[in-house]
Design an enzyme around this catalytic site. Sequence first.
Site, PDB file in Angstrom:
ATOM      1  N   CYS A 218      28.745   5.914 -11.616  1.00  0.00           N
ATOM      2  CA  CYS A 218      27.695   6.815 -11.130  1.00  0.00           C
ATOM      3  C   CYS A 218      27.006   7.399 -12.362  1.00  0.00           C
ATOM      4  O   CYS A 218      26.965   6.751 -13.411  1.00  0.00           O
ATOM      5  CB  CYS A 218      28.275   7.889 -10.212  1.00  0.00           C
ATOM      6  SG  CYS A 218      29.452   8.992 -11.037  1.00  0.00           S
ATOM      7  N   TYR A 219      26.476   8.589 -12.262  1.00  0.00           N
ATOM      8  CA  TYR A 219      25.799   9.213 -13.402  1.00  0.00           C
ATOM      9  C   TYR A 219      26.783   9.685 -14.470  1.00  0.00           C
ATOM     10  O   TYR A 219      26.650   9.359 -15.640  1.00  0.00           O
ATOM     11  CB  TYR A 219      24.949  10.409 -12.943  1.00  0.00           C
ATOM     12  CG  TYR A 219      23.786  10.020 -12.083  1.00  0.00           C
ATOM     13  CD1 TYR A 219      22.589   9.603 -12.648  1.00  0.00           C
ATOM     14  CD2 TYR A 219      23.897  10.057 -10.698  1.00  0.00           C
ATOM     15  CE1 TYR A 219      21.517   9.237 -11.852  1.00  0.00           C
ATOM     16  CE2 TYR A 219      22.828   9.693  -9.895  1.00  0.00           C
ATOM     17  CZ  TYR A 219      21.644   9.283 -10.478  1.00  0.00           C
ATOM     18  OH  TYR A 219      20.592   8.918  -9.685  1.00  0.00           O
TER      19      TYR A 219
END
EC number: 2.8.1.1
Length: 110
Positions: free
Chosen positions: A65-66
């Site tokens: 993800c981020y």
Amino acid sequence: MSEFKRIPPEQALELRKKEGAVVVDIRDPQAFAAGHITGARHLDNHSVADFIRNADLDAPTLVVCYHGNSSQSAAAYLVGQGFSDVYSVDGGFELWRATYPAETAQGNAE
């Protein structure tokens, strides 16, 4: 494996190179298009069912993800769907890009 494991980018790179780990990126499509781990597949609510249906549930699977937070929930979900070897990449794509800029690509999901 009954749970996913959290691993640093260094271990994730090793799993990709030595074991051919599948990489799934759960960030939004625009962020994915702007940059992602080379060979990653974009995964969202619309594509997850097809991904699960066609996946090798025993293949090492890296979830990105981020920053490494949302990927933990997604990794737990994949384990719940029968995946046996799932990893959440600590630091997410941001740390991956800072650590391995040559191992990134741009473009839309296939």
